[in-house]
Design a protein around this motif. Structure first.
Motif, PDB file in Angstrom:
ATOM      1  N   THR A   1      -0.706  18.207   6.381  1.00 25.18           N
ATOM      2  CA  THR A   1      -1.580  17.940   5.241  1.00 25.18           C
ATOM      3  C   THR A   1      -2.362  16.656   5.482  1.00 25.18           C
ATOM      4  OG1 THR A   1       0.127  16.736   3.965  1.00 25.18           O
ATOM      5  CG2 THR A   1      -0.059  19.119   3.616  1.00 25.18           C
ATOM      6  N   VAL A   2      -3.607  16.676   5.029  1.00 25.56           N
ATOM      7  CA  VAL A   2      -4.488  15.515   5.079  1.00 25.56           C
ATOM      8  C   VAL A   2      -4.740  15.092   3.639  1.00 25.56           C
ATOM      9  CG1 VAL A   2      -6.768  14.664   5.725  1.00 25.56           C
ATOM     10  CG2 VAL A   2      -5.552  16.246   7.241  1.00 25.56           C
ATOM     11  N   ASN A   3      -4.490  13.810   3.356  1.00 23.77           N
ATOM     12  CA  ASN A   3      -4.577  13.296   1.990  1.00 23.77           C
ATOM     13  C   ASN A   3      -5.672  12.230   1.912  1.00 23.77           C
ATOM     14  OD1 ASN A   3      -1.686  14.226   2.567  1.00 23.77           O
ATOM     15  ND2 ASN A   3      -1.649  14.037   0.346  1.00 23.77           N
ATOM     16  N   PRO A   4      -6.927  12.651   1.714  1.00 23.14           N
ATOM     17  CA  PRO A   4      -8.009  11.668   1.695  1.00 23.14           C
ATOM     18  C   PRO A   4      -8.016  10.843   0.411  1.00 23.14           C
ATOM     19  CG  PRO A   4      -8.831  13.918   2.075  1.00 23.14           C
ATOM     20  CD  PRO A   4      -7.432  14.023   1.577  1.00 23.14           C
ATOM     21  N   ALA A   5      -8.444   9.599   0.560  1.00 28.20           N
ATOM     22  CA  ALA A   5      -8.815   8.791  -0.596  1.00 28.20           C
ATOM     23  C   ALA A   5     -10.164   9.306  -1.095  1.00 28.20           C
ATOM     24  CB  ALA A   5      -8.874   7.326  -0.181  1.00 28.20           C
TER      25      ALA A   5
ATOM     26  N   PRO B   1       0.822  -1.219   0.000  1.00 27.14           N
ATOM     27  CA  PRO B   1       0.000   0.000   0.000  1.00 27.14           C
ATOM     28  C   PRO B   1       0.851   1.262   0.000  1.00 27.14           C
ATOM     29  CG  PRO B   1      -0.054  -1.041   2.160  1.00 27.14           C
ATOM     30  CD  PRO B   1       0.667  -1.991   1.255  1.00 27.14           C
ATOM     31  N   PHE B   2       0.310   2.319  -0.563  1.00 25.26           N
ATOM     32  CA  PHE B   2       0.975   3.621  -0.548  1.00 25.26           C
ATOM     33  C   PHE B   2       0.952   4.184   0.874  1.00 25.26           C
ATOM     34  CE2 PHE B   2      -0.242   3.204  -4.998  1.00 25.26           C
ATOM     35  CZ  PHE B   2       0.930   3.589  -5.633  1.00 25.26           C
ATOM     36  N   THR B   3       1.996   4.938   1.208  1.00 20.68           N
ATOM     37  CA  THR B   3       2.089   5.593   2.511  1.00 20.68           C
ATOM     38  C   THR B   3       2.407   7.069   2.295  1.00 20.68           C
ATOM     39  OG1 THR B   3       4.476   5.380   2.895  1.00 20.68           O
ATOM     40  CG2 THR B   3       3.100   3.451   3.407  1.00 20.68           C
ATOM     41  N   GLU B   4       2.510   7.797   3.390  1.00 23.76           N
ATOM     42  CA  GLU B   4       2.808   9.230   3.324  1.00 23.76           C
ATOM     43  C   GLU B   4       4.202   9.524   2.775  1.00 23.76           C
ATOM     44  OE1 GLU B   4      -0.424   8.629   6.315  1.00 23.76           O
ATOM     45  OE2 GLU B   4       1.496   7.646   5.899  1.00 23.76           O
TER      46      GLU B   4
ATOM     47  N   PHE C   1      -0.881  13.013   6.442  1.00 25.42           N
ATOM     48  CA  PHE C   1      -1.711  11.917   6.923  1.00 25.42           C
ATOM     49  C   PHE C   1      -2.670  11.468   5.824  1.00 25.42           C
ATOM     50  CE2 PHE C   1      -0.556  14.181  10.823  1.00 25.42           C
ATOM     51  CZ  PHE C   1      -0.063  13.129  11.588  1.00 25.42           C
ATOM     52  N   ILE C   2      -2.524  10.227   5.403  1.00 17.88           N
ATOM     53  CA  ILE C   2      -3.486   9.636   4.473  1.00 17.88           C
ATOM     54  C   ILE C   2      -4.758   9.283   5.251  1.00 17.88           C
ATOM     55  CG2 ILE C   2      -3.977   7.579   3.075  1.00 17.88           C
ATOM     56  CD1 ILE C   2      -1.006   7.603   2.264  1.00 17.88           C
ATOM     57  N   ALA C   3      -5.903   9.577   4.653  1.00 15.72           N
ATOM     58  CA  ALA C   3      -7.195   9.224   5.242  1.00 15.72           C
ATOM     59  C   ALA C   3      -7.884   8.210   4.345  1.00 15.72           C
ATOM     60  CB  ALA C   3      -8.074  10.466   5.411  1.00 15.72           C
TER      61      ALA C   3
ATOM     62  N   ALA D   1       1.680  16.067  17.968  1.00 13.42           N
ATOM     63  CA  ALA D   1       2.385  15.085  17.140  1.00 13.42           C
ATOM     64  C   ALA D   1       2.123  15.263  15.649  1.00 13.42           C
ATOM     65  CB  ALA D   1       1.987  13.667  17.563  1.00 13.42           C
ATOM     66  N   ALA D   2       1.105  16.045  15.297  1.00 13.78           N
ATOM     67  CA  ALA D   2       0.752  16.204  13.888  1.00 13.78           C
ATOM     68  C   ALA D   2       1.618  17.215  13.164  1.00 13.78           C
ATOM     69  CB  ALA D   2      -0.716  16.621  13.766  1.00 13.78           C
TER      70      ALA D   2
END
Length: 332
Positions: free
Chosen positions: A175-179, A135-138, A239-241, A233-234
């Motif tokens: 950054t938030v990276n939603p599917a 799977p892809f990650t950040e 972060f992938i969602a 911590a963010a």
């Protein structure tokens, strides 16, 4: 409680982010390109009274941004430029996305904002790569030199520009990276992924397309934005969602048929052969944007958000069913 600016509050993700902030007790400002939309935004957000201010600001110009950001503790930069036509060149989509992002970051820096949470996309992570089993990650970035659609290029280059900008000083960035984003609708503006569900339900999709991607509930995307805004911590992280494993379009259709019964009678069950889909993508403008992912599985993991922030997405099968229910109630 904090004062928070949400760019693009009339949009699908922006609306849910604003609603989550209001529910958490924060004071919210949101930007729209046209103030005529303020009544619609207030209705979408359940008439929040004076805890919501709606301001005019367009990503395409400087006017209004310093007023929108002044006095804010945080910014959720959710807005993204949209086109009403197929772009003649990639720059038609890329330039506004990059320039708009930098415009918001400059205003946030000048106003002394603590942290900016930027809505990016899985399109900035998983496109333009060779097929893979993991799977892809950040850590992954979309290859903008590959044959991919302008939208994915614009999201990638805008996020890259944001990270480059804050490297020189300024607010903290997350950054938030939603599917693909699904879930209940608040109003008439919703994601392209929901449009795909609507087309299944109303019989506009004659056959299912052969590709797989992750899906996530819009309410969980909003919850992740709030965690990214406040959790120490963010800071400085992507972060992938995504909710669990990726799904082929045929899997999504099967959930709709199982959970909605007769109301999903028009949802197709046949998958388009890959060679046919690739041929159509060469000539059909609507399918052209999907040409790079046909036959591919863009699986990704949100393990980082779950581990660092305690984020827990809901089961995606429930989200798919609620999406269908919501669209049917809206008459889509």
């Amino acid at each position: 409680m904090a004062d928070v600016l949400v760019t693009g509050g009339s949009g699908y993700i922006g609306g849910w982010c604003a609603l989550a902030l209001l529910d958490a007790g924060h004071t919210v400002r949101t930007t729209v390109r046209d103030l005529a939309r303020e009544p619609q935004v207030r209705t979408m957000l359940h008439e929040p009274g004076d805890r919501l201010r709606v301001l005019r600001a367009d990503l395409g110009g400087d006017a209004g941004w310093h007023e929108a950001v002044a006095g804010c503790d945080y910014v959720l930069h959710v807005a993204s430029p949209t086109l009403t036509h197929q772009p003649r060149t990639d720059d038609e989509m890329i330039r506004p996305a990059v320039d708009g992002t930098l415009r918001v970051l400059r205003a946030a820096r000048d106003a002394g904002v603590r942290r900016v949470v930027m809505t990016s996309a899985i399109g900035a992570v998983a496109y333009g790569h060779e097929p893979r089993d993991t799977p892809f990650t950040e850590r992954d970035w979309t290859n903008v030199d590959a044959d991919i659609a302008p939208y994915q290029k614009s999201k990638t280059l805008a996020e890259r520009a944001a990270w480059d900008y804050v490297a020189g000083g300024g607010p903290e960035l997350v950054t938030v990276n939603p599917a693909a984003v699904l879930g209940p609708v608040l109003g008439p503006d919703y994601s392209p992924s929901l449009n795909g569900i609507a087309r299944m339900l109303d019989g506009q999709l004659p056959a299912l397309l052969p590709f797989a991607t992750g899906y996530v509930d819009v309410r969980d995307v909003a919850a992740l934005h709030l965690l990214a805004m406040t959790e120490p911590a963010a800071a400085g992280e992507r972060f992938i969602a995504t909710a669990g494993r990726s799904l082929w379009q045929r899997d999504v259709a099967a959930v709709l048929r199982e959970r909605l019964g007769e109301r999903a009678a028009k949802v197709p069950s046949r998958e388009m052969p890959l060679l046919v889909a690739r041929g159509l993508a060469k000539v059909n403008p609507e399918m052209r944007a999907l040409r790079a992912i046909l036959g591919r599985n863009l699986d990704a993991t949100s393990a980082k958000a779950e581990r660092l922030l305690g984020w827990k997405p809901r089961p995606i099968e429930d989200t798919i069913a609620e999406t269908g229910e919501s669209l049917l109630a809206l008459g889509k």
